[in-house]
Design a protein around this motif. Structure first.
Motif, PDB file in Angstrom:
ATOM      1  N   TYR A 197     -46.048 -27.209 -24.298  1.00 43.36           N
ATOM      2  CA  TYR A 197     -45.488 -26.116 -25.076  1.00 43.36           C
ATOM      3  C   TYR A 197     -44.467 -26.614 -26.085  1.00 43.36           C
ATOM      4  CZ  TYR A 197     -41.009 -25.999 -22.574  1.00 43.36           C
ATOM      5  OH  TYR A 197     -39.779 -26.315 -22.069  1.00 43.36           O
ATOM      6  N   TYR A 198     -44.311 -25.829 -27.138  1.00 42.72           N
ATOM      7  CA  TYR A 198     -43.357 -26.090 -28.206  1.00 42.72           C
ATOM      8  C   TYR A 198     -42.576 -24.810 -28.426  1.00 42.72           C
ATOM      9  CZ  TYR A 198     -46.754 -29.764 -29.114  1.00 42.72           C
ATOM     10  OH  TYR A 198     -47.609 -30.820 -28.985  1.00 42.72           O
ATOM     11  N   ASN A 199     -41.252 -24.890 -28.435  1.00 42.82           N
ATOM     12  CA  ASN A 199     -40.411 -23.734 -28.683  1.00 42.82           C
ATOM     13  C   ASN A 199     -39.736 -23.929 -30.037  1.00 42.82           C
ATOM     14  OD1 ASN A 199     -38.958 -21.431 -28.487  1.00 42.82           O
ATOM     15  ND2 ASN A 199     -37.813 -22.003 -26.673  1.00 42.82           N
ATOM     16  N   VAL A 200     -39.889 -22.968 -30.924  1.00 44.15           N
ATOM     17  CA  VAL A 200     -39.382 -23.104 -32.284  1.00 44.15           C
ATOM     18  C   VAL A 200     -38.483 -21.917 -32.620  1.00 44.15           C
ATOM     19  CG1 VAL A 200     -40.027 -23.349 -34.701  1.00 44.15           C
ATOM     20  CG2 VAL A 200     -41.514 -24.270 -32.920  1.00 44.15           C
ATOM     21  N   THR A 201     -37.243 -22.206 -32.989  1.00 41.86           N
ATOM     22  CA  THR A 201     -36.300 -21.207 -33.487  1.00 41.86           C
ATOM     23  C   THR A 201     -35.590 -21.831 -34.688  1.00 41.86           C
ATOM     24  OG1 THR A 201     -34.417 -21.971 -32.178  1.00 41.86           O
ATOM     25  CG2 THR A 201     -35.887 -20.384 -31.120  1.00 41.86           C
ATOM     26  N   PRO A 202     -34.857 -21.037 -35.475  1.00 45.91           N
ATOM     27  CA  PRO A 202     -34.113 -21.644 -36.586  1.00 45.91           C
ATOM     28  C   PRO A 202     -33.067 -22.663 -36.120  1.00 45.91           C
ATOM     29  CG  PRO A 202     -34.253 -19.284 -36.861  1.00 45.91           C
ATOM     30  CD  PRO A 202     -34.787 -19.602 -35.498  1.00 45.91           C
ATOM     31  N   ALA A 203     -32.524 -22.470 -34.912  1.00 41.72           N
ATOM     32  CA  ALA A 203     -31.463 -23.352 -34.422  1.00 41.72           C
ATOM     33  C   ALA A 203     -32.005 -24.564 -33.665  1.00 41.72           C
ATOM     34  CB  ALA A 203     -30.521 -22.573 -33.512  1.00 41.72           C
ATOM     35  N   ARG A 250     -44.493 -14.714 -30.012  1.00 42.90           N
ATOM     36  CA  ARG A 250     -43.345 -14.502 -30.898  1.00 42.90           C
ATOM     37  C   ARG A 250     -42.573 -13.300 -30.386  1.00 42.90           C
ATOM     38  NH1 ARG A 250     -43.668 -11.158 -34.642  1.00 42.90           N
ATOM     39  NH2 ARG A 250     -41.732 -10.641 -35.627  1.00 42.90           N
ATOM     40  N   ILE A 251     -41.346 -13.560 -29.930  1.00 46.06           N
ATOM     41  CA  ILE A 251     -40.496 -12.504 -29.377  1.00 46.06           C
ATOM     42  C   ILE A 251     -39.580 -12.019 -30.493  1.00 46.06           C
ATOM     43  CG2 ILE A 251     -38.751 -11.952 -27.652  1.00 46.06           C
ATOM     44  CD1 ILE A 251     -39.991 -14.201 -25.934  1.00 46.06           C
ATOM     45  N   HIS A 277     -32.694 -13.976 -34.621  1.00 42.55           N
ATOM     46  CA  HIS A 277     -33.887 -14.701 -35.056  1.00 42.55           C
ATOM     47  C   HIS A 277     -35.022 -14.457 -34.062  1.00 42.55           C
ATOM     48  CE1 HIS A 277     -31.878 -17.466 -32.255  1.00 42.55           C
ATOM     49  NE2 HIS A 277     -33.115 -17.776 -31.887  1.00 42.55           N
ATOM     50  N   ASP A 278     -36.239 -14.585 -34.546  1.00 42.95           N
ATOM     51  CA  ASP A 278     -37.405 -14.494 -33.669  1.00 42.95           C
ATOM     52  C   ASP A 278     -37.562 -15.813 -32.926  1.00 42.95           C
ATOM     53  OD1 ASP A 278     -37.804 -12.060 -34.812  1.00 42.95           O
ATOM     54  OD2 ASP A 278     -39.593 -12.618 -35.922  1.00 42.95           O
ATOM     55  N   ASP A 279     -37.940 -15.730 -31.677  1.00 41.89           N
ATOM     56  CA  ASP A 279     -38.194 -16.917 -30.871  1.00 41.89           C
ATOM     57  C   ASP A 279     -39.702 -17.099 -30.783  1.00 41.89           C
ATOM     58  OD1 ASP A 279     -37.648 -19.064 -29.122  1.00 41.89           O
ATOM     59  OD2 ASP A 279     -38.079 -17.776 -27.407  1.00 41.89           O
ATOM     60  N   THR A 280     -40.189 -18.278 -31.119  1.00 40.74           N
ATOM     61  CA  THR A 280     -41.615 -18.545 -31.116  1.00 40.74           C
ATOM     62  C   THR A 280     -41.917 -19.686 -30.156  1.00 40.74           C
ATOM     63  OG1 THR A 280     -41.752 -17.884 -33.424  1.00 40.74           O
ATOM     64  CG2 THR A 280     -43.596 -19.138 -32.544  1.00 40.74           C
ATOM     65  N   THR A 281     -42.899 -19.488 -29.302  1.00 37.01           N
ATOM     66  CA  THR A 281     -43.336 -20.518 -28.374  1.00 37.01           C
ATOM     67  C   THR A 281     -44.841 -20.684 -28.524  1.00 37.01           C
ATOM     68  OG1 THR A 281     -41.596 -19.866 -26.831  1.00 37.01           O
ATOM     69  CG2 THR A 281     -43.329 -21.279 -25.976  1.00 37.01           C
ATOM     70  N   VAL A 282     -45.291 -21.929 -28.615  1.00 36.32           N
ATOM     71  CA  VAL A 282     -46.709 -22.240 -28.758  1.00 36.32           C
ATOM     72  C   VAL A 282     -47.131 -23.057 -27.539  1.00 36.32           C
ATOM     73  CG1 VAL A 282     -48.446 -23.400 -30.164  1.00 36.32           C
ATOM     74  CG2 VAL A 282     -46.515 -22.241 -31.264  1.00 36.32           C
TER      75      VAL A 282
END
Length: 104
Positions: free
Chosen positions: A21-27, A74-75, A88-93
């Motif tokens: 998994y990959y977790n992507v946020t602006p921070a 995408r939360i 911000h939206d939290d995105t996990t792939v």
């Protein structure tokens, strides 16, 4: 023997740690980490329970031609907030080999 906290998957017959998994946020942007297929499925199902969340699953292949399922969650930003951080939206792939899904 590898432990679940390492970054390499176990090579047991059932491929317990086959999902990534990959977790992507602006921070923060996490590089791929391994987790069990069961945990990946639970996260995708849990994402569907969140109002306004986008949950998509695609069937594809990787560069070597291995069948793969890619799950995207995408939360929305209004689901939770971090103190002192802009919303911000939290995105996990999730990347799950199809063979591991049929092994459950």
């Amino acid at each position: 023997m590898t432990s679940p906290t390492t970054t390499t998957p176990a090579t047991s017959g059932r491929n317990q740690w086959a999902a990534r998994y990959y977790n992507v946020t602006p921070a923060v942007s996490y590089q791929g980490r391994y987790l069990s297929v069961r945990d990946a499925r639970s996260a995708l199902i849990g994402g569907r329970r969140i109002e306004g969340a986008a949950v998509l699953v695609y069937e594809t292949t990787d560069r070597q031609g291995t069948a793969l399922h890619v799950g995207y969650v995408r939360i929305p930003a209004d689901f939770y907030t971090w103190a002192g951080q802009p919303a911000h939206d939290d995105t996990t792939v999730f990347e799950i080999p199809t063979a591991a899904l049929t092994d459950i």
